[in-house]
Design a protein around this motif. Structure first.
Motif, PDB file in Angstrom:
ATOM      1  N   UNK A  42      48.158  44.020  28.152  1.00 17.92           N
ATOM      2  CA  UNK A  42      48.746  43.039  29.092  1.00 17.92           C
ATOM      3  C   UNK A  42      48.147  43.504  30.452  1.00 17.92           C
ATOM      4  N   UNK A  43      48.274  44.766  30.835  1.00 21.88           N
ATOM      5  CA  UNK A  43      47.686  45.569  32.135  1.00 21.88           C
ATOM      6  C   UNK A  43      46.171  45.425  31.996  1.00 21.88           C
ATOM      7  N   UNK A  44      45.644  45.726  30.708  1.00 22.80           N
ATOM      8  CA  UNK A  44      44.058  45.863  30.684  1.00 22.80           C
ATOM      9  C   UNK A  44      43.550  44.710  30.801  1.00 22.80           C
ATOM     10  N   UNK A  45      44.093  43.633  30.277  1.00 22.58           N
ATOM     11  CA  UNK A  45      43.624  42.262  30.584  1.00 22.58           C
ATOM     12  C   UNK A  45      43.618  41.819  31.972  1.00 22.58           C
ATOM     13  N   UNK A  46      44.774  42.205  32.790  1.00 21.01           N
ATOM     14  CA  UNK A  46      45.059  41.803  34.087  1.00 21.01           C
ATOM     15  C   UNK A  46      44.149  42.445  34.867  1.00 21.01           C
ATOM     16  N   UNK A  47      43.968  43.893  34.745  1.00 21.32           N
ATOM     17  CA  UNK A  47      43.074  44.681  35.717  1.00 21.32           C
ATOM     18  C   UNK A  47      41.730  44.033  35.522  1.00 21.32           C
ATOM     19  N   UNK A  48      41.046  43.772  34.290  1.00 21.13           N
ATOM     20  CA  UNK A  48      39.804  43.381  34.100  1.00 21.13           C
ATOM     21  C   UNK A  48      39.458  42.039  34.619  1.00 21.13           C
ATOM     22  N   UNK A  49      40.555  41.251  34.515  1.00 20.67           N
ATOM     23  CA  UNK A  49      40.476  39.963  35.317  1.00 20.67           C
ATOM     24  C   UNK A  49      40.338  39.978  36.785  1.00 20.67           C
ATOM     25  N   UNK A  50      41.275  40.771  37.369  1.00 23.32           N
ATOM     26  CA  UNK A  50      41.157  40.944  38.877  1.00 23.32           C
ATOM     27  C   UNK A  50      39.906  41.480  39.213  1.00 23.32           C
ATOM     28  N   UNK A  51      39.393  42.643  38.354  1.00 27.52           N
ATOM     29  CA  UNK A  51      38.063  43.343  38.817  1.00 27.52           C
ATOM     30  C   UNK A  51      37.157  42.320  38.813  1.00 27.52           C
ATOM     31  N   UNK A  52      36.846  41.436  37.710  1.00 28.65           N
ATOM     32  CA  UNK A  52      35.943  40.850  37.619  1.00 28.65           C
ATOM     33  C   UNK A  52      35.873  39.461  38.643  1.00 28.65           C
ATOM     34  N   UNK A  53      37.201  39.070  38.673  1.00 25.49           N
ATOM     35  CA  UNK A  53      37.471  37.813  39.540  1.00 25.49           C
ATOM     36  C   UNK A  53      37.100  38.324  41.200  1.00 25.49           C
ATOM     37  N   UNK A  54      37.626  39.268  41.562  1.00 24.84           N
ATOM     38  CA  UNK A  54      37.501  39.658  42.913  1.00 24.84           C
ATOM     39  C   UNK A  54      35.775  40.269  43.325  1.00 24.84           C
ATOM     40  N   UNK A  55      35.334  41.076  42.232  1.00 27.91           N
ATOM     41  CA  UNK A  55      34.000  40.938  42.626  1.00 27.91           C
ATOM     42  C   UNK A  55      33.150  39.802  42.571  1.00 27.91           C
TER      43      UNK A  55
END
Length: 437
Positions: A123-136
């Protein structure tokens, strides 16, 4: 006006470019998988992958000298085999970039989760990846520019922790961890599986050859630069993996952040956090670069009529917002679909859709353009391209079915849109660039 020769890349600038393009997420996170399959003999996997990557890079070096446009494998394939193969390679190059970004985002999340239990779990892996990709993505749409300082920071953040790990870790190696060197029992296809997995750590070498026009003396420096780069990278990889084996032993097989754990055992928690910081800087920089490159690769294909025109839509200040959003969504969905090891293997397999046509184009251009001036010609006739081609086929033949489906399935998925591209070209709606130098 051409670039002043004094501003172009010399030999060691080419080598640094190559090192920066190759060393990244893979070496920080993949040694565990290779060790689990091959034990200490996983060191031989690095030599095998270095040989294959070197042969492929030399093929890129020869064909790159014929072209002045950007495009790399897309241009080579189109000139050698026609529009359809060029279209497939061009679009799949974008697919490879998206898969690679997903893998790197998951790699960042994996490294963070290995260091801080709070960030562990799917769950955290998916959240971190999404936040990283979305933020960039948001940052790039807003028009934030990547400076040369960032590129230098990326290179330093990769090399400093690895060099310190090597210099200090050598004193903590336990020789008994290398016996038996070859495990008594190995699963069928272990060598090929490990080779495909670790090959991701070498991907990026193609960037060395594609930039040939920016080198001072490509005929002389490009092959030397490629060879030196592959030697330096392989030595670094061999030492890093060897020291990790020497410190962790069998524990390496199950560790999600082996270099970080190994240095922590050697010098304590400070060492683990030092490697973690370098890992996150390196992975963050690679993610930032991918977030900048992938949407622009998508936009260039839309401009050439190879993808729907709406992907070329830009903000009033010129950033490609439509392609950025689409690339981000696809990257997030891919990141959610699997682990870093799985995505890395898929990325490695999918890259052969660029490598194989480029290797074959060497042979085609030897006949088609035999009288043309070239900046570099691989010595030994067609031995190197033939070896690269056959070895690549062997790697693909040993890939897992799902790796092939995800890695090469795009060839079939995107084929129908070629009919749209062909119709637009027949109607004169597509600008046909001169693909030759």
């Amino acid at each position: 006006m051409g670039t002043d020769k004094k501003d172009k890349f010399g030999l060691w600038s080419i080598v640094l470019l190559g090192i920066n393009s190759i060393i990244g997420t893979g070496i920080f996170l993949l040694p565990n998988r290779a060790y689990a399959l091959m034990g200490p003999s996983s060191l031989l996997i690095l030599l095998f992958d270095a040989f294959l990557a070197g042969c492929l890079a030399l093929c890129f070096a020869e064909v790159a000298g014929f072209f002045s446009r950007n495009g790399g494998p897309y241009l080579y394939a189109k000139a050698a085999f026609g529009d359809f193969v060029g279209y497939e390679v061009g679009v799949l190059k974008l697919v490879v970039t998206i898969i690679a970004w997903a893998a790197m985002a998951v790699g960042f999340a994996t490294a963070l989760g290995a260091a801080f239990p709070f960030f562990a779990g799917d769950t955290m892996k998916n959240l971190i990846a999404a936040v990283l990709i979305g933020g960039l993505t948001i940052m790039n749409i807003a028009g934030v520019k990547i400076s040369k300082i960032l590129n230098n920071l990326m290179t330093i953040s990769k090399l400093v922790p690895l060099c310190v790990f090597i210099a200090v870790g050598l004193f903590f190696v336990n020789g008994s961890n290398f016996t038996p060197f070859v495990p008594t029992h190995m699963a069928d296809g272990a060598f090929a599986n490990a080779a495909i997995t670790m090959f991701f750590a070498y991907t990026g070498f193609e960037a060395i050859a594609v930039a040939a026009e920016d080198f001072k003396d490509p005929k002389k420096d490009l092959p030397r630069g490629i060879i030196l780069t592959m030697i330096i990278v392989t030595i670094i990889y061999m030492l890093v993996v060897g020291i990790s084996i020497g410190i962790l032993g069998p524990d390496l097989a199950v560790d999600k952040a082996p270099i970080q754990t190994a240095f922590g055992r050697a010098v304590g928690p400070v060492g683990a956090y030092f490697i973690l910081l370098g890992t996150l800087f390196s992975m963050g920089g690679i993610n930032l670069a991918e977030s900048f490159i992938a949407p622009r690769a998508c936009t260039s294909l839309a401009e050439d009529g190879m993808l729907p025109a709406f992907l070329n839509r830009r903000t009033s200040w010129g950033t490609p917002w439509a392609s950025s959003v689409v690339v981000a969504i696809l990257s997030i969905l891919l990141a959610w679909s699997g682990s870093f090891t799985t995505l890395a293997a898929i990325s490695a397999v999918s890259r052969f859709t660029q490598y194989l046509p480029t290797v074959l184009s060497v042979i085609v251009f030897r006949r088609k353009w035999k009288d043309r001036e070239r900046t570099y010609k691989i010595p030994g006739g067609i031995f190197v391209p033939v070896v690269a081609f056959l070895t690549s086929l062997w790697m693909l033949s040993n890939a897992k079915p799902m790796q092939l489906v995800w890695g090469l399935g795009g060839i079939l998925v995107i084929a129908p849109y070629y009919l749209v591209y062909k119709k637009k070209k027949a109607e004169g709606l597509v600008k046909d660039h001169d693909e030759e130098a």
